[in-house]
Design a protein around this motif. Structure first.
Motif, PDB file in Angstrom:
ATOM      1  N   ALA A 107      47.207  41.357  25.465  1.00 31.56           N
ATOM      2  CA  ALA A 107      45.947  40.492  25.166  1.00 31.56           C
ATOM      3  C   ALA A 107      45.882  40.000  27.184  1.00 31.56           C
ATOM      4  N   PHE A 108      47.132  40.559  27.011  1.00 30.05           N
ATOM      5  CA  PHE A 108      47.260  40.124  29.428  1.00 30.05           C
ATOM      6  C   PHE A 108      46.134  41.305  29.162  1.00 30.05           C
ATOM      7  N   CYS A 109      46.610  42.861  28.765  1.00 32.55           N
ATOM      8  CA  CYS A 109      46.349  43.952  29.285  1.00 32.55           C
ATOM      9  C   CYS A 109      44.699  43.712  29.448  1.00 32.55           C
ATOM     10  N   ASP A 110      43.813  43.065  27.692  1.00 35.18           N
ATOM     11  CA  ASP A 110      42.687  42.936  27.583  1.00 35.18           C
ATOM     12  C   ASP A 110      42.347  42.247  29.238  1.00 35.18           C
ATOM     13  N   LEU A 111      42.767  41.059  29.329  1.00 35.16           N
ATOM     14  CA  LEU A 111      42.183  40.055  30.501  1.00 35.16           C
ATOM     15  C   LEU A 111      42.011  40.706  32.098  1.00 35.16           C
ATOM     16  N   THR A 112      43.465  41.823  31.963  1.00 35.73           N
ATOM     17  CA  THR A 112      43.015  41.954  33.380  1.00 35.73           C
ATOM     18  C   THR A 112      42.428  43.456  33.681  1.00 35.73           C
ATOM     19  N   GLY A 113      43.034  44.269  32.794  1.00 30.92           N
ATOM     20  CA  GLY A 113      42.399  45.528  32.797  1.00 30.92           C
ATOM     21  C   GLY A 113      43.395  46.576  32.930  1.00 30.92           C
ATOM     22  N   TYR A 114      45.157  46.227  33.091  1.00 31.08           N
ATOM     23  CA  TYR A 114      45.965  46.343  34.114  1.00 31.08           C
ATOM     24  C   TYR A 114      46.727  47.328  32.723  1.00 31.08           C
ATOM     25  N   ASP A 115      47.592  48.454  32.116  1.00 33.44           N
ATOM     26  CA  ASP A 115      48.585  48.837  30.959  1.00 33.44           C
ATOM     27  C   ASP A 115      49.532  47.796  31.188  1.00 33.44           C
ATOM     28  N   ALA A 116      50.172  47.998  30.356  1.00 33.45           N
ATOM     29  CA  ALA A 116      51.612  47.593  30.842  1.00 33.45           C
ATOM     30  C   ALA A 116      52.229  47.878  32.048  1.00 33.45           C
ATOM     31  N   ALA A 117      52.625  49.279  31.563  1.00 34.62           N
ATOM     32  CA  ALA A 117      52.701  50.557  32.959  1.00 34.62           C
ATOM     33  C   ALA A 117      52.301  49.784  34.393  1.00 34.62           C
ATOM     34  N   ASP A 118      51.663  49.310  33.928  1.00 36.40           N
ATOM     35  CA  ASP A 118      51.312  49.045  35.657  1.00 36.40           C
ATOM     36  C   ASP A 118      51.624  47.840  36.363  1.00 36.40           C
ATOM     37  N   VAL A 119      52.091  46.906  35.705  1.00 32.41           N
ATOM     38  CA  VAL A 119      52.532  46.053  36.035  1.00 32.41           C
ATOM     39  C   VAL A 119      53.797  45.957  34.833  1.00 32.41           C
ATOM     40  N   VAL A 120      54.897  45.953  35.161  1.00 28.72           N
ATOM     41  CA  VAL A 120      56.184  46.207  34.471  1.00 28.72           C
ATOM     42  C   VAL A 120      57.296  46.381  35.259  1.00 28.72           C
ATOM     43  N   GLY A 121      57.328  45.866  35.653  1.00 28.65           N
ATOM     44  CA  GLY A 121      59.152  45.833  36.964  1.00 28.65           C
ATOM     45  C   GLY A 121      58.187  44.882  38.246  1.00 28.65           C
ATOM     46  N   LYS A 122      56.875  44.490  38.154  1.00 31.18           N
ATOM     47  CA  LYS A 122      56.203  44.639  39.411  1.00 31.18           C
ATOM     48  C   LYS A 122      55.926  42.504  39.490  1.00 31.18           C
ATOM     49  N   ASN A 123      55.598  42.025  40.636  1.00 29.33           N
ATOM     50  CA  ASN A 123      55.526  40.961  40.365  1.00 29.33           C
ATOM     51  C   ASN A 123      53.842  40.386  40.376  1.00 29.33           C
ATOM     52  N   CYS A 124      54.180  39.370  39.387  1.00 27.95           N
ATOM     53  CA  CYS A 124      52.353  39.312  38.920  1.00 27.95           C
ATOM     54  C   CYS A 124      51.685  39.525  40.091  1.00 27.95           C
ATOM     55  N   ARG A 125      51.871  38.560  40.952  1.00 24.55           N
ATOM     56  CA  ARG A 125      51.211  38.384  42.273  1.00 24.55           C
ATOM     57  C   ARG A 125      49.922  39.659  42.323  1.00 24.55           C
ATOM     58  N   LEU A 126      50.495  40.672  41.904  1.00 20.88           N
ATOM     59  CA  LEU A 126      49.592  42.022  42.282  1.00 20.88           C
ATOM     60  C   LEU A 126      48.411  41.246  42.134  1.00 20.88           C
ATOM     61  N   LEU A 127      48.217  40.723  40.862  1.00 14.06           N
ATOM     62  CA  LEU A 127      46.995  39.887  40.652  1.00 14.06           C
ATOM     63  C   LEU A 127      46.138  39.410  41.263  1.00 14.06           C
ATOM     64  N   GLN A 128      46.828  38.839  42.474  1.00 13.86           N
ATOM     65  CA  GLN A 128      46.516  37.815  43.575  1.00 13.86           C
ATOM     66  C   GLN A 128      45.752  38.545  44.920  1.00 13.86           C
ATOM     67  N   ARG A 129      45.743  39.440  44.398  1.00 12.13           N
ATOM     68  CA  ARG A 129      46.073  41.225  46.091  1.00 12.13           C
ATOM     69  C   ARG A 129      45.129  40.129  46.958  1.00 12.13           C
ATOM     70  N   ASP A 130      44.224  39.608  48.293  1.00 10.74           N
ATOM     71  CA  ASP A 130      44.077  39.067  48.948  1.00 10.74           C
ATOM     72  C   ASP A 130      43.487  37.224  49.055  1.00 10.74           C
ATOM     73  N   ALA A 131      43.434  37.091  47.902  1.00 11.74           N
ATOM     74  CA  ALA A 131      42.864  35.755  47.557  1.00 11.74           C
ATOM     75  C   ALA A 131      43.362  34.540  48.004  1.00 11.74           C
ATOM     76  N   PRO A 132      42.681  33.858  48.393  1.00  9.85           N
ATOM     77  CA  PRO A 132      43.048  32.515  49.237  1.00  9.85           C
ATOM     78  C   PRO A 132      43.175  31.465  48.983  1.00  9.85           C
ATOM     79  N   ASN A 133      44.958  31.825  48.065  1.00  9.37           N
ATOM     80  CA  ASN A 133      45.027  31.115  47.386  1.00  9.37           C
ATOM     81  C   ASN A 133      46.255  30.266  47.737  1.00  9.37           C
ATOM     82  N   ASP A 134      46.082  29.415  48.723  1.00 10.64           N
ATOM     83  CA  ASP A 134      47.521  28.262  49.250  1.00 10.64           C
ATOM     84  C   ASP A 134      47.822  27.471  48.672  1.00 10.64           C
ATOM     85  N   GLU A 135      46.931  27.177  47.990  1.00 14.85           N
ATOM     86  CA  GLU A 135      47.435  25.396  47.550  1.00 14.85           C
ATOM     87  C   GLU A 135      48.220  25.793  46.239  1.00 14.85           C
ATOM     88  N   GLN A 136      47.569  27.620  45.035  1.00 16.95           N
ATOM     89  CA  GLN A 136      48.112  27.608  44.389  1.00 16.95           C
ATOM     90  C   GLN A 136      49.759  27.764  44.397  1.00 16.95           C
TER      91      GLN A 136
END
Length: 185
Positions: free
Chosen positions: A37-66
């Motif tokens: 379900a995570f893969c369906d939501l984000t479009g990433y395969d597990a191999a793309d994200v496992v071993g990495k911090n999930c902040r990769l989903l944020q890219r350059d978004a202005p999420n300062d408070e979050q």
């Protein structure tokens, strides 16, 4: 998967309809597993994200408070959970607002063993879908506790309810509008 979790817990997380991830408590909190379900939501395969911090989903978004709220959760061991809407990007660069819920999975001695996370796209949803997600996540947490307990893992924290689903969806849409020139490249 080389995770020190019981097979029944991994199977349960994988089969959930709710987007779920488990992260390490080690430095930089790399993802240990994500479910389909995570893969369906984000479009990433597990191999793309496992071993990495999930902040990769944020890219350059202005999420300062979050980001501050998430850092506080990660650095305050007594804080059982956190829930925040945060701008994320799918693998194809499409932005969405993720209603992120994170809690701790602890060993019986009280040490945090893993970080449990759930994701939901509130940017394009209807309020009734958000209510369904809250109900589904509550059910996931309710069923997760005894499965984890059999392995000596305690699910810490409870689902914080959303007082006004319509306001959350409206806030999510404003967050997307505020992206302005952020393309996710």
């Amino acid at each position: 998967m080389d995770i020190e979790l019981p097979r029944s817990l991994i199977d349960y997380l994988v089969q959930s309809r709710v987007a779920l991830a488990l992260a390490s408590v080690e430095e930089d909190n790399p993802l240990l597993m994500v479910n389909p379900a995570f893969c369906d939501l984000t479009g990433y395969d597990a191999a793309d994200v496992v071993g990495k911090n999930c902040r990769l989903l944020q890219r350059d978004a202005p999420n300062d408070e979050q980001r501050t709220r998430l850092r506080e959760f990660l650095t305050r061991p007594r804080q059982p959970n956190v829930r925040t809407a945060i701008v994320n990007f799918r693998k194809d660069g499409t932005p969405f607002v993720n209603l992120l819920y994170m809690s701790r999975l602890r060993s019986l001695n009280g040490a945090t063993s893993f970080i449990f996370a759930s994701q939901f796209d509130v940017s394009r949803s209807q309020p009734e879908l958000l209510a369904d997600y809250d109900r589904d996540l509550g059910a996931v947490l309710g069923r997760l506790a005894p499965i984890a307990g059999e392995a000596g893992i305690v699910v810490e924290g409870t689902l914080m309810t959303i007082a006004n689903s319509a306001a959350t969806v409206a806030q999510a849409k404003l967050m997307l509008d505020d992206l302005n020139g952020v393309t996710g490249d």
